[in-house]
Motif scaffolding. Structure first.
Motif, PDB file in Angstrom:
ATOM      1  N   CYS A 259      -6.116 -20.162  -8.379  1.00 51.31           N
ATOM      2  CA  CYS A 259      -6.073 -21.321  -7.484  1.00 51.31           C
ATOM      3  C   CYS A 259      -4.754 -21.386  -6.717  1.00 51.31           C
ATOM      4  N   GLY A 260      -3.652 -21.108  -7.424  1.00 53.37           N
ATOM      5  CA  GLY A 260      -2.352 -21.166  -6.764  1.00 53.37           C
ATOM      6  C   GLY A 260      -2.211 -20.141  -5.665  1.00 53.37           C
ATOM      7  N   LEU A 261      -2.658 -18.912  -5.907  1.00 57.57           N
ATOM      8  CA  LEU A 261      -2.523 -17.873  -4.889  1.00 57.57           C
ATOM      9  C   LEU A 261      -3.530 -18.043  -3.763  1.00 57.57           C
ATOM     10  N   LEU A 262      -4.702 -18.633  -4.048  1.00 55.97           N
ATOM     11  CA  LEU A 262      -5.607 -18.986  -2.952  1.00 55.97           C
ATOM     12  C   LEU A 262      -4.907 -19.945  -1.998  1.00 55.97           C
ATOM     13  N   LEU A 263      -4.205 -20.926  -2.569  1.00 56.63           N
ATOM     14  CA  LEU A 263      -3.466 -21.875  -1.740  1.00 56.63           C
ATOM     15  C   LEU A 263      -2.330 -21.199  -0.983  1.00 56.63           C
ATOM     16  N   VAL A 264      -1.519 -20.416  -1.695  1.00 55.51           N
ATOM     17  CA  VAL A 264      -0.341 -19.806  -1.074  1.00 55.51           C
ATOM     18  C   VAL A 264      -0.732 -18.912   0.098  1.00 55.51           C
ATOM     19  N   TYR A 265      -1.687 -18.007  -0.120  1.00 58.29           N
ATOM     20  CA  TYR A 265      -2.017 -17.040   0.926  1.00 58.29           C
ATOM     21  C   TYR A 265      -2.987 -17.608   1.946  1.00 58.29           C
ATOM     22  N   GLY A 266      -3.834 -18.543   1.538  1.00 61.34           N
ATOM     23  CA  GLY A 266      -4.681 -19.212   2.515  1.00 61.34           C
ATOM     24  C   GLY A 266      -3.856 -20.014   3.508  1.00 61.34           C
ATOM     25  N   VAL A 267      -2.885 -20.775   2.990  1.00 62.04           N
ATOM     26  CA  VAL A 267      -2.039 -21.590   3.861  1.00 62.04           C
ATOM     27  C   VAL A 267      -1.110 -20.709   4.693  1.00 62.04           C
ATOM     28  N   SER A 268      -0.496 -19.695   4.076  1.00 67.36           N
ATOM     29  CA  SER A 268       0.432 -18.831   4.814  1.00 67.36           C
ATOM     30  C   SER A 268      -0.262 -18.117   5.967  1.00 67.36           C
ATOM     31  N   THR A 269      -1.529 -17.756   5.777  1.00 67.24           N
ATOM     32  CA  THR A 269      -2.257 -17.033   6.814  1.00 67.24           C
ATOM     33  C   THR A 269      -2.806 -17.955   7.891  1.00 67.24           C
ATOM     34  N   TRP A 270      -3.312 -19.124   7.495  1.00 66.26           N
ATOM     35  CA  TRP A 270      -4.125 -19.917   8.417  1.00 66.26           C
ATOM     36  C   TRP A 270      -3.518 -21.230   8.873  1.00 66.26           C
ATOM     37  N   LEU A 271      -2.396 -21.667   8.312  1.00 66.48           N
ATOM     38  CA  LEU A 271      -1.859 -22.976   8.707  1.00 66.48           C
ATOM     39  C   LEU A 271      -1.642 -23.106  10.216  1.00 66.48           C
ATOM     40  N   PRO A 272      -0.967 -22.147  10.886  1.00 67.89           N
ATOM     41  CA  PRO A 272      -0.785 -22.324  12.337  1.00 67.89           C
ATOM     42  C   PRO A 272      -2.107 -22.454  13.097  1.00 67.89           C
ATOM     43  N   GLN A 273      -3.090 -21.617  12.762  1.00 68.65           N
ATOM     44  CA  GLN A 273      -4.352 -21.670  13.485  1.00 68.65           C
ATOM     45  C   GLN A 273      -5.144 -22.938  13.154  1.00 68.65           C
ATOM     46  N   LEU A 274      -5.100 -23.390  11.908  1.00 75.12           N
ATOM     47  CA  LEU A 274      -5.784 -24.626  11.548  1.00 75.12           C
ATOM     48  C   LEU A 274      -5.167 -25.819  12.272  1.00 75.12           C
ATOM     49  N   MET A 275      -3.847 -25.845  12.353  1.00 74.55           N
ATOM     50  CA  MET A 275      -3.189 -26.950  13.054  1.00 74.55           C
ATOM     51  C   MET A 275      -3.438 -26.879  14.553  1.00 74.55           C
ATOM     52  N   ARG A 276      -3.510 -25.670  15.087  1.00 73.08           N
ATOM     53  CA  ARG A 276      -3.831 -25.515  16.512  1.00 73.08           C
ATOM     54  C   ARG A 276      -5.239 -26.029  16.801  1.00 73.08           C
ATOM     55  N   ALA A 277      -6.181 -25.715  15.899  1.00 77.10           N
ATOM     56  CA  ALA A 277      -7.553 -26.196  16.076  1.00 77.10           C
ATOM     57  C   ALA A 277      -7.645 -27.708  15.934  1.00 77.10           C
ATOM     58  N   SER A 278      -6.684 -28.320  15.250  1.00 81.15           N
ATOM     59  CA  SER A 278      -6.676 -29.767  15.075  1.00 81.15           C
ATOM     60  C   SER A 278      -6.093 -30.495  16.278  1.00 81.15           C
ATOM     61  N   GLY A 279      -5.650 -29.736  17.276  1.00 80.25           N
ATOM     62  CA  GLY A 279      -5.183 -30.355  18.515  1.00 80.25           C
ATOM     63  C   GLY A 279      -3.700 -30.270  18.765  1.00 80.25           C
ATOM     64  N   TYR A 280      -2.944 -29.607  17.899  1.00 82.65           N
ATOM     65  CA  TYR A 280      -1.510 -29.456  18.111  1.00 82.65           C
ATOM     66  C   TYR A 280      -1.249 -28.247  19.007  1.00 82.65           C
ATOM     67  N   GLY A 281      -0.126 -28.253  19.720  1.00 79.39           N
ATOM     68  CA  GLY A 281       0.213 -27.165  20.618  1.00 79.39           C
ATOM     69  C   GLY A 281       0.574 -25.891  19.870  1.00 79.39           C
ATOM     70  N   LEU A 282       0.609 -24.770  20.593  1.00 78.69           N
ATOM     71  CA  LEU A 282       0.871 -23.479  19.976  1.00 78.69           C
ATOM     72  C   LEU A 282       2.237 -23.449  19.297  1.00 78.69           C
ATOM     73  N   THR A 283       3.273 -23.926  19.998  1.00 79.85           N
ATOM     74  CA  THR A 283       4.618 -23.893  19.412  1.00 79.85           C
ATOM     75  C   THR A 283       4.701 -24.763  18.172  1.00 79.85           C
ATOM     76  N   SER A 284       4.141 -25.973  18.251  1.00 82.75           N
ATOM     77  CA  SER A 284       4.149 -26.864  17.087  1.00 82.75           C
ATOM     78  C   SER A 284       3.375 -26.259  15.934  1.00 82.75           C
ATOM     79  N   SER A 285       2.232 -25.631  16.240  1.00 82.16           N
ATOM     80  CA  SER A 285       1.390 -25.071  15.183  1.00 82.16           C
ATOM     81  C   SER A 285       2.116 -23.975  14.421  1.00 82.16           C
ATOM     82  N   VAL A 286       2.836 -23.102  15.128  1.00 74.72           N
ATOM     83  CA  VAL A 286       3.588 -22.042  14.461  1.00 74.72           C
ATOM     84  C   VAL A 286       4.786 -22.620  13.715  1.00 74.72           C
ATOM     85  N   SER A 287       5.424 -23.640  14.297  1.00 77.02           N
ATOM     86  CA  SER A 287       6.601 -24.212  13.649  1.00 77.02           C
ATOM     87  C   SER A 287       6.245 -24.929  12.346  1.00 77.02           C
ATOM     88  N   PHE A 288       4.984 -25.350  12.179  1.00 72.47           N
ATOM     89  CA  PHE A 288       4.575 -25.932  10.900  1.00 72.47           C
ATOM     90  C   PHE A 288       4.775 -24.934   9.758  1.00 72.47           C
TER      91      PHE A 288
END
Length: 445
Positions: A259-288
């Motif tokens: 469970c921990g590594l699903l979270l770590v690698y899922g978030v590390s890989t997809w956080l910028p794209q998930l935040m971008r899909a939620s309506g945040y700008g590209l720079t903000s999404s990567v800076s998250f």
């Protein structure tokens, strides 16, 4: 062990080992996070032909390589030693980064990430085992937490490269930066990192083992503390993980690590794209990604000190629950400043929840089983690391990115339940165990 040697065994005496492992894990964190930091730019590159679905699959190739690398490293260490295996791991993921920089298609890029994964998978359990072996008494959790701050410092470096280098000269140059570990870390590891006294003793090099132990203020190594060598020894070490005192705790540790590594690698890989899909700008999404790794550094230091006082199991369970709460909050489109705060706090809990699972193995397994136990906790947990990026890609390909945060929250709750049950499982196993227990197996949780 004499009292003078006990006084000598401190952070000061083992700082060289901790510093070298910190550097190696820094580059590990940089390499793992590079992909997530540049993925939005790669998806916008028509020449590469990357899609959200193939991006998730490639992320899983990376972590599948980690799974194989973690299991191979544990077996090859008996014959080659931890220092040569650490060096080989750094060389492999640096070479994989070079292949990614040259890739002309998603398939070639995925091959490079798989190669990098082989090196990354071997490096982490080796560094953790080294640091736990050299850690001062009653400071295992804090030492592990300090080591893992480097992973997030590397993640922040990767994000900085994604924010500065990728927009100006292209995403490929970010992967060329991933070749630096072979040039910087490898010479230092070869020259300065000692070999594990336990491994030296298991290979019959008693005098060398004593010399290393004396140099770093460690107690003189004993055969009971040495990892078993050879194929029969490896099989015996795995069987020991299911001895009466640990047979129920072992699968729970595996589930918590999954469970921990699903979270770590899922978030590390997809956080910028998930935040971008939620309506945040590209720079903000990567800076998250930068912000969540900064939170991770703070979290490691808090978790390490707290776990040394209250126990790694308790801290890991609470941190998993707080991670789930943070993931659910990120489903909502909050004001930008509030979102940054939630991302930072989620980083405080998310990464150190997993690391405290590793720290918990120190109290579950005896010295002779610790390396095998840690290797299997990290190795089996890599299946979660494989699933996390794939799951994010599958949800993104179907336009269901917001469900990614729900999936992460559920993983956090399941991880909390699993790690919480470890002490109960240990007590149940010891009640059923024949007396007397042998070889230090089944130490109290």
């Amino acid at each position: 062990m004499t009292s003078s040697r006990a006084r000598a065994h401190s952070f000061r005496t083992v700082l060289p080992v901790l510093a070298l492992c910190w550097l190696a894990v820094f580059f590990d964190g940089m390499d793992v996070n590079i992909y997530g930091a540049v993925m939005p730019h790669m998806l916008d590159d028509p020449g590469l032909g990357l899609t959200p679905s193939s991006a998730g699959t490639i992320g899983s190739w990376t972590t599948f390589g980690m799974l194989i690398g973690a299991l191979l490293a544990g077996n090859l260490t008996d014959w080659l030693g931890r220092r040569p295996m650490l060096v080989a791991s750094v060389v492999l993921f640096s070479l994989g980064s070079a292949v990614c920089a040259l890739a002309a298609s998603p398939g070639a890029f995925g091959g490079g990430r798989f190669l990098a994964g082989l090196g990354l998978g071997g490096l982490m359990p080796l560094c953790l085992a080294m640091v736990l072996e050299f850690a001062p008494p009653r400071r295992a959790a804090l030492t592990t937490g300090i080591l893992m701050t480097s992973y997030h410092a590397g993640g922040m470096a990767a994000t900085a490269l994604g924010l500065t280098v990728a927009p100006s000269v292209g995403w490929r140059w970010v992967f060329w930066a991933g070749v630096a570990p072979a040039l910087i870390a490898v010479p230092l590891l070869f020259k300065l990192l000692p070999e594990s006294p336990g491994v030296l003793l298991a290979r019959g090099e008693r005098e060398r083992a004593r010399g290393v132990a004396a140099r770093y203020g460690l107690p003189e190594p004993a055969l009971v503390e040495a990892p078993a060598g050879g194929a029969k020894g490896r099989l015996a070490a795995v069987r020991a993980l299911f001895a009466p005192g640990t047979r129920w705790a072992t699968p729970l540790l595996w589930l918590a690590s999954f469970c921990g590594l699903l979270l770590v690698y899922g978030v590390s890989t997809w956080l910028p794209q998930l935040m971008r899909a939620s309506g945040y700008g590209l720079t903000s999404s990567v800076s998250f990604l930068l912000v969540i790794n900064a939170g991770g550094i703070v979290g490691m230091l808090i978790a390490g000190r707290t776990a040394d006082r209250f126990g790694a199991v308790r801290v890991s369970a609470v941190w998993f629950v707080l991670t789930a709460a943070g993931a659910l909050l990120l489903r909502e489109h909050l004001p930008l400043g509030v979102t940054y705060a939630v991302v930072a706090l989620t980083g405080v809990w998310l990464f150190s929840a997993q690391v405290m699972v590793y720290a918990a193995t120190d109290s579950v397994y005896g010295g002779g089983e610790r390396a095998a136990g840690l290797g299997w906790v990290t190795g089996v947990g890599r299946t979660g690391a494989v699933l996390g990026p794939w799951l994010g890609g599958a949800l993104a390909a179907n336009g269901n990115e917001s469900w990614g945060f729900t999936a992460f929250a559920l993983a956090g709750l399941l991880g909390a339940a699993a790690i919480s049950l470890v002490p109960l499982a240990g007590r149940a196993g010891r009640r059923r165990a024949p007396a007397p227990a042998q070889s230090g197996i089944g130490n109290p949780v």
